[in-house]
Design a protein around this motif. Structure first.
Motif, mmCIF file in Angstrom:
data_model
loop_
_atom_site.group_PDB
_atom_site.id
_atom_site.type_symbol
_atom_site.label_atom_id
_atom_site.label_comp_id
_atom_site.label_asym_id
_atom_site.label_seq_id
_atom_site.Cartn_x
_atom_site.Cartn_y
_atom_site.Cartn_z
ATOM 1 N N ARG A 16 63.742 43.167 38.514
ATOM 2 C CA ARG A 16 65.150 43.160 38.146
ATOM 3 C C ARG A 16 65.923 43.855 39.197
ATOM 4 N N THR A 17 65.370 45.304 39.813
ATOM 5 C CA THR A 17 65.853 45.844 40.798
ATOM 6 C C THR A 17 65.969 45.037 42.273
ATOM 7 N N LEU A 18 64.898 44.243 42.478
ATOM 8 C CA LEU A 18 64.776 43.603 43.621
ATOM 9 C C LEU A 18 65.869 42.453 43.624
ATOM 10 N N ARG A 19 65.710 41.962 42.510
ATOM 11 C CA ARG A 19 66.929 40.805 42.486
ATOM 12 C C ARG A 19 68.075 41.187 42.518
ATOM 13 N N GLU A 20 68.438 41.956 42.152
ATOM 14 C CA GLU A 20 69.993 42.878 42.037
ATOM 15 C C GLU A 20 70.218 43.331 43.455
ATOM 16 N N HIS A 21 69.028 43.655 44.220
ATOM 17 C CA HIS A 21 69.328 44.224 45.471
ATOM 18 C C HIS A 21 69.495 43.155 46.264
ATOM 19 N N ALA A 51 69.567 32.737 37.490
ATOM 20 C CA ALA A 51 69.652 31.422 37.823
ATOM 21 C C ALA A 51 68.936 31.044 39.270
ATOM 22 N N ASP A 52 69.351 31.865 40.103
ATOM 23 C CA ASP A 52 69.173 31.646 41.530
ATOM 24 C C ASP A 52 67.608 31.867 41.637
ATOM 25 N N VAL A 53 67.028 32.895 41.030
ATOM 26 C CA VAL A 53 65.781 32.957 41.005
ATOM 27 C C VAL A 53 64.817 31.849 40.186
ATOM 28 N N THR A 56 62.771 32.312 31.262
ATOM 29 C CA THR A 56 61.585 32.985 31.990
ATOM 30 C C THR A 56 61.748 34.027 32.784
ATOM 31 N N VAL A 57 62.531 33.999 33.525
ATOM 32 C CA VAL A 57 63.160 35.140 34.607
ATOM 33 C C VAL A 57 63.443 36.020 33.930
ATOM 34 N N SER A 58 64.399 36.074 32.523
ATOM 35 C CA SER A 58 64.809 37.232 31.928
ATOM 36 C C SER A 58 63.724 37.715 31.206
ATOM 37 N N GLU A 59 62.580 36.952 30.701
ATOM 38 C CA GLU A 59 61.525 37.404 29.894
ATOM 39 C C GLU A 59 60.703 38.397 30.904
#
Length: 142
Positions: free
Chosen positions: A43-48, A54-56, A66-69
């Motif tokens: 989550r931290t890497l995605r936010e950074h 959706a992008d991931v 799946t990304v959320s899980e």
């Protein structure tokens, strides 16, 4: 504890955090990264990276749930997805999984070193031999 004592304690805490040495801060940051769960790290890497779930999901060809899980720790990414996640976030797989980057920062190439490597790759075979001979002779003198 009185109100004035609380204020003094608060000021001391703020002052001590402001005077925290950079090496101490770096040690604290490293400790925090190592003890962060895979879900939190994802989550931290995605936010950074300022990416949405959706992008991931689109980049990895998985669903948004799946990304959320993954980020909630309900599921872990399949092993086959780990290298792609690491590339997406520009981190090593070691960092992604363990919070430890085994790539030594002092081993990163400088711009000058990168330039030398490119010049070497483009050089004629005879020039490459001459360069290697010169470098070996210089290192033997040490």
């Amino acid at each position: 504890m009185t109100l004035s004592m609380l204020n003094i304690s608060h000021k001391l805490i703020i002052k001590s955090s402001q005077t925290l040495a950079s090496s101490e801060y770096e040690n604290w940051r490293i400790w925090q990264e190592r003890h962060m769960s895979l879900a939190n790290r994802l989550r931290t890497l995605r936010e950074h990276a300022t990416l949405s779930q959706a992008d991931v999901a689109a980049a990895l060809d998985v669903s948004i749930p799946t990304v959320s899980e993954w980020e909630k720790g309900k599921k872990k990414p399949a092993r086959a997805r780990i290298p792609a996640l690491a590339r997406l976030y520009d981190v090593s797989t070691d960092f992604l999984l363990n919070g430890i980057d085994l790539r030594r920062s002092d081993m990163n190439e400088t711009e000058e070193e990168k330039s030398l490597v490119l010049l070497y790759r483009e050089a004629d075979p005879q020039v490459k031999i001459s360069v290697l001979t010169l470098l070996r002779a210089a290192s033997d003198k040490r």
